[in-house]
Design an enzyme around this catalytic site. Structure first.
Site, PDB file in Angstrom:
ATOM      1  N   CYS A 190      42.074  13.428  77.006  1.00 38.84           N
ATOM      2  CA  CYS A 190      41.783  13.644  78.430  1.00 38.84           C
ATOM      3  C   CYS A 190      42.935  13.151  79.294  1.00 38.84           C
ATOM      4  CB  CYS A 190      40.476  12.957  78.798  1.00 38.84           C
ATOM      5  SG  CYS A 190      40.392  11.245  78.301  1.00 38.84           S
TER       6      CYS A 190
ATOM      7  N   GLU B 224      32.957  11.901  82.714  1.00 35.36           N
ATOM      8  CA  GLU B 224      34.395  11.737  82.423  1.00 35.36           C
ATOM      9  C   GLU B 224      34.908  13.112  82.042  1.00 35.36           C
ATOM     10  OE1 GLU B 224      36.152   9.280  83.010  1.00 35.36           O
ATOM     11  OE2 GLU B 224      34.848   7.527  83.009  1.00 35.36           O
TER      12      GLU B 224
HETATM   13  P1  NAD Z   1      33.061  20.684  76.503  1.00 33.54           P
HETATM   14  O1  NAD Z   1      32.760  20.484  77.938  1.00 33.54           O
HETATM   15  O2  NAD Z   1      33.192  22.061  75.993  1.00 33.54           O
HETATM   16  O3  NAD Z   1      31.923  20.006  75.607  1.00 33.54           O
HETATM   17  C1  NAD Z   1      31.567  18.647  75.754  1.00 33.54           C
HETATM   18  C2  NAD Z   1      30.135  18.462  75.280  1.00 33.54           C
HETATM   19  O4  NAD Z   1      29.239  19.155  76.154  1.00 33.54           O
HETATM   20  C3  NAD Z   1      29.840  18.981  73.874  1.00 33.54           C
HETATM   21  O5  NAD Z   1      29.019  18.039  73.212  1.00 33.54           O
HETATM   22  C4  NAD Z   1      29.079  20.266  74.154  1.00 33.54           C
HETATM   23  O6  NAD Z   1      28.226  20.620  73.099  1.00 33.54           O
HETATM   24  C5  NAD Z   1      28.287  19.879  75.387  1.00 33.54           C
HETATM   25  N1  NAD Z   1      27.776  20.991  76.200  1.00 33.54           N
HETATM   26  C6  NAD Z   1      28.088  22.308  76.140  1.00 33.54           C
HETATM   27  N2  NAD Z   1      27.414  22.993  77.092  1.00 33.54           N
HETATM   28  C7  NAD Z   1      26.666  22.099  77.766  1.00 33.54           C
HETATM   29  C8  NAD Z   1      25.778  22.186  78.879  1.00 33.54           C
HETATM   30  N3  NAD Z   1      25.519  23.339  79.492  1.00 33.54           N
HETATM   31  N4  NAD Z   1      25.203  21.059  79.333  1.00 33.54           N
HETATM   32  C9  NAD Z   1      25.475  19.861  78.748  1.00 33.54           C
HETATM   33  N5  NAD Z   1      26.296  19.723  77.692  1.00 33.54           N
HETATM   34  C10 NAD Z   1      26.895  20.821  77.199  1.00 33.54           C
HETATM   35  O7  NAD Z   1      34.365  19.818  76.226  1.00 33.54           O
HETATM   36  P2  NAD Z   1      35.200  19.721  74.866  1.00 33.54           P
HETATM   37  O8  NAD Z   1      35.901  21.038  74.675  1.00 33.54           O
HETATM   38  O9  NAD Z   1      34.346  19.195  73.779  1.00 33.54           O
HETATM   39  O10 NAD Z   1      36.280  18.593  75.231  1.00 33.54           O
HETATM   40  C11 NAD Z   1      37.470  18.891  75.898  1.00 33.54           C
HETATM   41  C12 NAD Z   1      37.398  18.518  77.367  1.00 33.54           C
HETATM   42  O11 NAD Z   1      36.913  17.205  77.524  1.00 33.54           O
HETATM   43  C13 NAD Z   1      38.760  18.520  78.038  1.00 33.54           C
HETATM   44  O12 NAD Z   1      38.670  19.108  79.316  1.00 33.54           O
HETATM   45  C14 NAD Z   1      39.107  17.052  78.192  1.00 33.54           C
HETATM   46  O13 NAD Z   1      40.019  16.755  79.197  1.00 33.54           O
HETATM   47  C15 NAD Z   1      37.752  16.466  78.403  1.00 33.54           C
HETATM   48  N6  NAD Z   1      37.727  15.040  78.036  1.00 33.54           N
HETATM   49  C16 NAD Z   1      37.649  14.114  79.035  1.00 33.54           C
HETATM   50  C17 NAD Z   1      37.676  12.770  78.722  1.00 33.54           C
HETATM   51  C18 NAD Z   1      37.602  11.736  79.805  1.00 33.54           C
HETATM   52  O14 NAD Z   1      37.333  10.586  79.507  1.00 33.54           O
HETATM   53  N7  NAD Z   1      37.817  12.078  81.063  1.00 33.54           N
HETATM   54  C19 NAD Z   1      37.757  12.363  77.393  1.00 33.54           C
HETATM   55  C20 NAD Z   1      37.829  13.330  76.395  1.00 33.54           C
HETATM   56  C21 NAD Z   1      37.807  14.680  76.735  1.00 33.54           C
END
Ligand code: NAD
Length: 467
Positions: A279, A245
């Protein structure tokens, strides 16, 4: 001990935890373990060991266990809401942390009552063919910082309900409420079924290691598109199941017959829910030229009435931006947009991580605030002349999470909705997801869906028995 060895030991101890601070005032909220490969392996091993007994207990027992989980969460709802506010920044009231806990419970309860029964595909003189859904094993859940408890529940409940065991990793920005949620849930689950790992993303790449781990069978990931792509690459070697997501750049289209005063409040919260750190928030607003100025006026007038402040203040309806990186991105996008368009409201950072709701008109596709996901409290407003033009501009994005159409004529709005390239379209509202409707992104916004029976299916493999 030599001086250098002592220094190293000290550095390791320093790295053993990381701090979580309140974005409203910078105060320390708590310390969390900074885990590495050994702790991850141990958590996965616990989950793997717990899987045979958990998955074998049968559907009714799994459902009972999920109902017990719901009861525990309900008992601790206010405590969790306060923790969310402290580390995430959103207000207790309005569409804030108490509302997030309401959603958490609604999703937990709805998912507990779902069931995946076997389907008989054929039963005749030619033979019997039955389709079964089998749990996968250990599910790895990786969550973002915007709705730390609700999104954790979106991942955990369908995984547990279908007989999987789980290792969850919250965002380093908001690990405390998730850690407490896991502690609360574990009062009623057998040892090893639900496990928490935490890390600060600076040293060891815990999320990446989960995506590559040989004993994790699926990753459910909510976060940015860029990280989602990394997860997909890391997961390839072990052929993991994936639900991704990801980010969105949702467009809202206001048709010429909409009533500006009637839609202003809905437009505002569609865009500014959780300070725009949502999101499926509306991140671009296209308004027909004939009512453009009236919509701008009504939206600005409503936005002025929304109290912004420390989330613990019961009067606040919006809090600070959650973290410095997000804040800096917002400052960059708004500064650029301010030079290209007309600032109707806000337009500059306030104290600390606070950024008042910002509305900027006179922008178009190609401007950074329109093209990039701002994920913060700033909405670009774009004037259009024909509905075909608005649809083309809305679809002119690599993302395809959500969209909305605003009109007094529902039939006309539905026709526009059908032409939008996104997973969900709302009429006269935006972002109103619900547990009985599948939710997921088209194009770069993700893979698979969450919620409802379709979402539950994603935590299983199909097994067909012939005979
Ligand atoms: P992010 O991608 O920076 O981090 C998300 C998670 O991934 C964190 O737990 C982080 O520690 C982890 N992570 C970091 N590097 C990784 C790697 N290499 N492999 C696996 N995991 C890793 O996102 P964020 O800044 O926490 O959240 C904001 C983003 O999330 C926005 O783009 C937003 O639109 C999206 N979002 C989407 C939804 C949806 O349902 N589509 C819901 C909420 C947020």
């Amino acid at each position: 001990m030599t001086g250098q060895a002592a220094l190293r030991t000290f550095a390791e101890r320093e790295g053993a935890t990381f701090e979580v601070r309140n974005p409203a005032n910078g105060d320390l909220v708590g310390q969390v373990a900074n885990m590495g490969a050994a702790e991850l392996d141990a958590a996965v091993a616990r989950a793997k060991a717990a899987f045979p007994a958990w998955s074998a207990q049968g559907d009714a027992a799994l459902q009972q266990a999920c109902r017990a989980v719901c009861a525990e969460i309900a008992d601790h709802s206010e405590e969790l809401a306060r923790l969310i506010t402290l580390e995430q920044g959103k207000p207790l009231n309005g569409l804030g942390s108490r509302w997030e806990m309401g959603g958490t419970l609604a999703w937990a309860r709805y998912t507990s009552e779902l069931s995946l029964s076997p389907r008989l595909l054929q039963d005749d003189s030619q033979g019997r063919v039955a389709l079964h859904r089998r749990p996968l094993g250990v599910v790895g859940s990786i969550t973002p910082w915007n709705f730390p408890v609700m999104i954790a529940i979106w991942h955990l409940m369908p995984a547990l309900r279908t007989g999987n065991t789980v290792v969850i990793k919250p965002s380093p920005h908001t690990p405390l409420a998730t850690a407490r949620l896991v502690e609360i849930i574990n009062k009623v689950l057998p040892e090893g079924v639900l496990n928490l790992v935490t890390g600060d993303d600076r040293g060891f790449n815990l999320g990446g290691a989960m995506a590559a781990h040989a004993d994790i069978r699926k990753i459910v990931f909510t976060g940015s598109c860029a990280t989602g792509q990394k997860v997909m690459r890391s997961a390839a070697d072990t052929m993991k199941r994936l639900t991704l997501e990801l980010g969105g750049n949702d467009a809202g289209i206001v048709l010429p017959d909409a009533d500006p005063a009637a839609i202003a409040e809905g437009l505002f919260w569609g865009a500014f829910l959780n300070n725009g750190q949502t999101c499926a928030a509306m991140k671009r607003l296209y308004v027909h030229a004939s009512i453009h100025d009236a919509v701008c006026d009504a939206l600005t007038a409503y936005a002025r009435t929304v109290p912004v402040g420390d989330g613990l203040d019961e009067a606040s309806r919006l809090g600070p931006v959650q973290n410095r990186m997000q804040f800096d991105k917002l400052c960059r996008l708004v500064a650029d947009a301010g030079q290209r368009g007309r600032v109707l409201l806000g337009g500059a950072p306030a104290e600390g991580l606070f950024f008042r709701p910002t509305l900027i008109a006179g922008l178009t596709n190609g401007d950074a605030l329109v093209d990039e996901e701002q994920f913060g409290p700033a909405l670009p407003i774009i004037r259009y002349d024909s509905v075909d033009e608005a649809i083309a501009l809305a679809n002119d994005s690599p993302d395809g999470l959500g969209g909305s159409v605003w009109s007094a004529d529902i039939a006309a709005a539905r026709e526009v909705a059908a032409r939008l390239e996104c997973g969900s379209v709302w009429l006269n509202k935006h972002g109103a997801i619900q547990p009985n409707a599948p939710f997921g992104g088209r194009k770069a916004s993700g893979l698979g869906v969450e919620f409802a029976e379709e979402g539950l299916n994603e935590y299983t493999d199909i097994q067909v028995i012939f005979g």
